[in-house]
Design a protein around this motif. Structure first.
Motif, short mmCIF file in Angstrom:
data_model
loop_
_atom_site.label_atom_id
_atom_site.label_comp_id
_atom_site.label_asym_id
_atom_site.label_seq_id
_atom_site.Cartn_x
_atom_site.Cartn_y
_atom_site.Cartn_z
N CYS A 50 2.08 5.15 10.01
CA CYS A 50 2.63 5.24 8.66
C CYS A 50 1.73 6.03 7.71
CB CYS A 50 2.90 3.85 8.09
SG CYS A 50 1.45 2.80 7.92
N TRP A 51 0.49 6.29 8.11
CA TRP A 51 -0.42 7.06 7.27
C TRP A 51 -0.28 8.55 7.52
CZ3 TRP A 51 -2.82 4.86 3.33
CH2 TRP A 51 -2.87 3.46 3.32
N ASN A 52 0.46 8.94 8.54
CA ASN A 52 0.70 10.33 8.86
C ASN A 52 1.64 10.93 7.81
OD1 ASN A 52 1.76 12.77 9.98
ND2 ASN A 52 1.13 12.07 12.01
N VAL A 53 1.33 12.09 7.32
CA VAL A 53 2.12 12.73 6.27
C VAL A 53 3.59 12.88 6.67
CG1 VAL A 53 2.40 14.85 4.93
CG2 VAL A 53 0.13 13.94 5.35
N ALA B 164 0.79 -1.22 0.00
CA ALA B 164 0.00 0.00 0.00
C ALA B 164 0.83 1.28 0.00
CB ALA B 164 -0.91 0.00 1.22
N LEU B 165 1.96 1.27 0.70
CA LEU B 165 2.71 2.50 0.92
C LEU B 165 4.18 2.36 0.53
CD1 LEU B 165 1.39 3.22 4.51
CD2 LEU B 165 0.68 4.39 2.42
N LYS B 166 4.73 3.43 0.03
CA LYS B 166 6.17 3.52 -0.22
C LYS B 166 6.69 4.59 0.73
CE LYS B 166 9.41 3.55 -3.96
NZ LYS B 166 9.47 2.32 -4.66
N CYS B 167 7.66 4.22 1.56
CA CYS B 167 8.14 5.11 2.61
C CYS B 167 9.63 5.39 2.45
CB CYS B 167 7.91 4.48 3.98
SG CYS B 167 6.19 4.00 4.28
N TYR C 136 6.84 -9.40 -0.72
CA TYR C 136 6.33 -9.11 -2.06
C TYR C 136 4.91 -8.59 -1.97
CZ TYR C 136 10.35 -11.49 -4.00
OH TYR C 136 11.61 -11.83 -4.33
N TYR C 137 4.12 -9.20 -1.09
CA TYR C 137 2.72 -8.84 -0.91
C TYR C 137 2.44 -8.64 0.57
CZ TYR C 137 2.36 -10.45 -5.71
OH TYR C 137 2.54 -10.60 -7.05
N CYS C 138 1.22 -8.30 0.89
CA CYS C 138 0.84 -7.97 2.27
C CYS C 138 -0.19 -8.93 2.84
CB CYS C 138 0.33 -6.54 2.33
SG CYS C 138 1.63 -5.32 2.07
N GLY C 139 -0.06 -10.20 2.51
CA GLY C 139 -0.94 -11.19 3.10
C GLY C 139 -0.51 -11.52 4.51
N VAL C 140 -1.47 -11.98 5.31
CA VAL C 140 -1.14 -12.46 6.64
C VAL C 140 -0.23 -13.67 6.51
CG1 VAL C 140 -2.10 -13.50 8.75
CG2 VAL C 140 -3.27 -11.57 7.66
N GLY C 141 -0.60 -14.56 5.59
CA GLY C 141 0.21 -15.74 5.28
C GLY C 141 0.66 -15.68 3.83
N LYS C 142 1.04 -16.81 3.29
CA LYS C 142 1.54 -16.91 1.92
C LYS C 142 0.44 -16.59 0.91
CE LYS C 142 3.77 -20.16 -1.18
NZ LYS C 142 4.20 -21.54 -1.41
N ASP D 293 -1.05 -2.24 7.63
CA ASP D 293 -0.85 -2.22 9.09
C ASP D 293 0.50 -1.62 9.48
OD1 ASP D 293 0.85 -4.21 8.21
OD2 ASP D 293 0.12 -5.73 9.60
N CYS D 294 1.18 -1.01 8.53
CA CYS D 294 2.47 -0.33 8.72
C CYS D 294 3.66 -1.30 8.85
CB CYS D 294 2.46 0.64 9.90
SG CYS D 294 1.24 1.97 9.70
N THR D 295 3.44 -2.60 8.76
CA THR D 295 4.56 -3.54 8.79
C THR D 295 5.25 -3.53 7.44
OG1 THR D 295 3.15 -5.39 8.11
CG2 THR D 295 3.48 -5.07 10.49
N GLU D 296 6.53 -3.87 7.44
CA GLU D 296 7.28 -3.90 6.19
C GLU D 296 6.76 -5.05 5.32
OE1 GLU D 296 11.89 -3.83 4.60
OE2 GLU D 296 11.47 -3.46 6.72
N ALA D 297 6.62 -4.76 4.04
CA ALA D 297 6.09 -5.75 3.11
C ALA D 297 7.19 -6.66 2.60
CB ALA D 297 5.43 -5.04 1.93
#
Length: 165
Positions: free
Chosen positions: A78-81, A30-33, A51-57, A45-49
């Motif tokens: 992480c959504w804060n400007v 979702a985000l590039k930081c 390849y994808y952002c699934g809970v599991g595979k 959820d602000c965790t580092e991705a």
């Protein structure tokens, strides 16, 4: 007449049970930081991705992730400007909007259409290979084997339901 009605009701119930009620969710970053002068991709959820952002595979196209997608909302840091994070371009183009405060996920139909380059409504193994090569998401997996695993009816093509199911 009653027997026909009962049979019709039973058939309707069986059809409804067989209908796939997946929500068409694909778990893309979702985000590039910018953090400590390096670029970091983060999930809702602000965790580092990875390849994808699934809970599991997830499968090689980022859909059908074990446990669904990681959830988050705009109240997280992480959504804060000032965090230095921005929405990735793909998400700015197409989001499935949901209720305020809830998560948004990339639509499986959009992902499918991105893979189906000839627009015939079916994805071939070559189209999947080309998509995965551009996205660089194979993560050491054999794309042909992933294709065969997703091809539930074994017709040599993938539908949107097979990509997300």
């Amino acid at each position: 007449m009653n027997g026909l009605l009962v049979c019709s009701l039973l058939l309707s119930m069986i059809v409804m049970i067989k209908i796939d009620l997946t929500n068409g969710e694909c778990c893309y970053v979702a985000l590039k930081c910018k953090e400590d002068s390096k670029s970091v991709e983060r999930c809702w959820d602000c965790t580092e991705a990875s390849y994808y952002c699934g809970v599991g595979k997830c499968n090689v196209v980022g859909c059908n992730c074990d446990g669904g997608c990681r959830k988050g909302d705009s109240t997280m840091w992480c959504w804060n400007v000032v965090s230095g994070c921005t929405k990735k371009h793909l998400y700015q183009q197409l989001l499935i909007s949901s209720a305020p405060g809830s998560n948004r996920q990339l639509d499986a139909q959009y992902v499918f259409n991105s893979i189906d380059t000839d627009g015939n409504g079916k994805v071939t193994v070559d189209e999947l290979n080309a998509y995965v090569a551009v996205k660089q998401t194979a993560d050491g997996r054999n794309v042909a084997e992933e294709f065969n695993r997703m091809d539930k009816n074994m017709d040599g093509f993938l539908t949107v339901d097979e990509i997300d199911g």
